[in-house]
Design a protein around this motif. Structure first.
Motif, short mmCIF file in Angstrom:
data_model
loop_
_atom_site.label_atom_id
_atom_site.label_comp_id
_atom_site.label_asym_id
_atom_site.label_seq_id
_atom_site.Cartn_x
_atom_site.Cartn_y
_atom_site.Cartn_z
N PRO A 69 -4.34 -14.09 0.62
CA PRO A 69 -5.67 -14.67 0.35
C PRO A 69 -5.64 -15.53 -0.90
CG PRO A 69 -5.81 -12.32 0.84
CD PRO A 69 -4.36 -12.62 0.66
N ALA A 70 -6.52 -16.51 -0.96
CA ALA A 70 -6.57 -17.41 -2.11
C ALA A 70 -8.00 -17.85 -2.36
CB ALA A 70 -5.67 -18.62 -1.88
N VAL A 71 -8.28 -18.15 -3.62
CA VAL A 71 -9.59 -18.68 -4.02
C VAL A 71 -9.34 -19.94 -4.84
CG1 VAL A 71 -11.74 -18.24 -5.25
CG2 VAL A 71 -10.57 -16.36 -4.09
N HIS A 72 -10.09 -20.99 -4.53
CA HIS A 72 -9.92 -22.26 -5.25
C HIS A 72 -11.28 -22.83 -5.64
CE1 HIS A 72 -5.65 -22.49 -4.30
NE2 HIS A 72 -5.95 -22.17 -3.06
N LEU A 73 -11.30 -23.51 -6.80
CA LEU A 73 -12.49 -24.26 -7.20
C LEU A 73 -12.43 -25.58 -6.44
CD1 LEU A 73 -13.81 -24.66 -10.83
CD2 LEU A 73 -13.92 -26.53 -9.19
N THR A 74 -13.43 -25.85 -5.61
CA THR A 74 -13.35 -27.00 -4.70
C THR A 74 -14.34 -28.12 -4.98
OG1 THR A 74 -14.73 -25.72 -3.16
CG2 THR A 74 -12.35 -25.71 -2.78
N ASP A 75 -15.39 -27.87 -5.79
CA ASP A 75 -16.35 -28.96 -6.02
C ASP A 75 -17.25 -28.63 -7.20
OD1 ASP A 75 -17.56 -31.39 -5.62
OD2 ASP A 75 -18.97 -30.66 -4.11
N TYR A 76 -17.72 -29.71 -7.86
CA TYR A 76 -18.70 -29.58 -8.93
C TYR A 76 -20.02 -30.15 -8.42
CZ TYR A 76 -14.82 -28.61 -12.11
OH TYR A 76 -13.73 -28.04 -12.73
N GLY A 77 -21.02 -29.30 -8.26
CA GLY A 77 -22.31 -29.74 -7.77
C GLY A 77 -23.25 -30.13 -8.89
N ALA A 78 -24.46 -30.49 -8.50
CA ALA A 78 -25.46 -30.92 -9.49
C ALA A 78 -25.85 -29.77 -10.42
CB ALA A 78 -26.69 -31.47 -8.78
N SER A 79 -25.91 -28.55 -9.87
CA SER A 79 -26.34 -27.42 -10.69
C SER A 79 -25.46 -26.19 -10.48
CB SER A 79 -27.80 -27.07 -10.38
OG SER A 79 -27.96 -26.77 -9.01
N SER A 80 -24.31 -26.36 -9.81
CA SER A 80 -23.45 -25.21 -9.55
C SER A 80 -22.02 -25.67 -9.29
CB SER A 80 -23.96 -24.42 -8.35
OG SER A 80 -23.94 -25.23 -7.19
N ILE A 81 -21.11 -24.73 -9.38
CA ILE A 81 -19.71 -24.98 -9.07
C ILE A 81 -19.37 -24.29 -7.74
CG2 ILE A 81 -17.32 -24.63 -9.81
CD1 ILE A 81 -18.27 -24.63 -12.66
N GLU A 82 -18.66 -25.01 -6.88
CA GLU A 82 -18.33 -24.47 -5.56
C GLU A 82 -16.92 -23.87 -5.56
OE1 GLU A 82 -19.14 -26.63 -1.60
OE2 GLU A 82 -16.97 -26.87 -1.89
N TYR A 83 -16.82 -22.67 -5.00
CA TYR A 83 -15.54 -21.99 -4.83
C TYR A 83 -15.34 -21.70 -3.35
CZ TYR A 83 -15.96 -21.15 -9.87
OH TYR A 83 -16.11 -21.31 -11.23
N THR A 84 -14.09 -21.82 -2.89
CA THR A 84 -13.78 -21.58 -1.47
C THR A 84 -12.75 -20.48 -1.35
OG1 THR A 84 -14.23 -23.90 -0.94
CG2 THR A 84 -13.05 -22.60 0.71
N ILE A 85 -13.05 -19.51 -0.49
CA ILE A 85 -12.16 -18.38 -0.24
C ILE A 85 -11.40 -18.63 1.06
CG2 ILE A 85 -12.05 -15.88 0.18
CD1 ILE A 85 -14.78 -15.70 -1.25
N TYR A 86 -10.09 -18.43 1.02
CA TYR A 86 -9.24 -18.57 2.20
C TYR A 86 -8.50 -17.25 2.43
CZ TYR A 86 -9.88 -23.55 1.20
OH TYR A 86 -10.40 -24.79 0.95
N CYS A 87 -8.63 -16.70 3.63
CA CYS A 87 -7.88 -15.50 3.99
C CYS A 87 -7.73 -15.44 5.50
CB CYS A 87 -8.56 -14.24 3.44
SG CYS A 87 -10.25 -13.99 4.02
#
Length: 269
Positions: free
Chosen positions: A210-228
């Motif tokens: 499994p892996a977790v990556h920071l994938t995007d910077y939004g207007a008011s939040s940071i997006e993280y994506t989980i892969y497993c």
């Protein structure tokens, strides 16, 4: 009366010699058909990629074609002008082809599916915007059972010409889950919370890891994506379990789950 006269005796407008010649020709043709069908059956049995349903269709088609040729050859031996018969068969074939264009297209698509094996019974596939478990593969339609318990008949013509996604053939599926967190939350803390949610979920495969990556910077939040990854039969239970675990692990690490909201400020005049 000698033999020549007997052979020239007319029976029903045809000489006895022509009738005997036609009977011998018919007998030879029937023997040839039988031998050819044995060879075809033996060749098909050696083709591992051609399943029983497709073999039956091929055998039936070859047999019909051989019998039609037998009729034409026998008629020629009897002295019948077969040019009109051939033309009639051509016209009938053209008419049937035009009238059954969609059916023949579906049958052709069914033969392509049966011969290329893009999926098998029990596979979960997606094609033409429809997804479901394959329950039956016919020459005309393929039956898919959706997750909502609906049975959908997909025309093989459309199915064979569309992009087919087979989620089952590799024996595993990847779960991709996107979450957002506040800019105030440290990246490592968010990733730790995500990994704990994955570790707390049953039936997650250790390989690939499994892996977790920071994938995007939004207007008011940071997006993280989980892969497993998980097995095919455990996909939906694992997917929903991760959603539930994320709420608990985010709360445990004091990570704020962001959401769209509107702040209204009232100014005194």
């Amino acid at each position: 009366m000698n033999i020549k006269q007997i052979l020239n005796t007319a029976v029903g407008g045809y000489s006895l010699s022509k009738i005997l010649s036609a009977l011998v020709t018919l007998l030879v043709c029937l023997i040839a058909v039988r031998l050819i069908m044995k060879v075809v059956t033996r060749l098909l049995s050696r083709m591992q990629k051609v399943n029983e349903r497709l073999q039956k269709v091929i055998r039936t088609s070859v047999k019909v074609l051989l019998y039609v040729l037998t009729v034409i050859i026998t008629a020629e031996a009897l002295g019948v002008n077969t040019s009109s018969l051939t033309a009639l068969l051509s016209v009938l074939t053209l008419g049937i082809t035009l009238a059954a264009e969609d059916i023949l297209g579906n049958v052709a698509g069914g033969l392509v599916i049966l011969s290329s094996h893009p999926f098998a019974l029990g596979d979960f596939i997606e094609a033409g915007g429809t997804s479901g478990t394959v329950r039956e593969i016919g020459l005309n339609h393929t039956k898919l059972e959706t997750a909502n318990g609906q049975m959908i008949l997909m025309p093989n013509k459309d199915l064979s010409s569309s992009k087919i996604i087979n989620y089952t053939v590799l024996g595993r599926r990847r779960i991709v889950r996107t979450v957002t967190a506040s800019y105030d939350a440290p990246t490592e803390t968010v990733m730790t919370a995500c990994m704990e949610a994955v570790e707390a979920t049953a039936n997650i495969l250790p390989d690939p890891a499994p892996a977790v990556h920071l994938t995007d910077y939004g207007a008011s939040s940071i997006e993280y994506t989980i892969y497993c990854w998980c097995t095919v039969e455990n996909y939906w239970p694992a997917y929903h379990s991760i959603n539930e675990k994320l709420r608990d692990t985010f709360a445990k690490h004091n990570v704020e789950m962001t959401y769209d909201h509107l702040n209204v400020h009232i100014l005194d005049k």
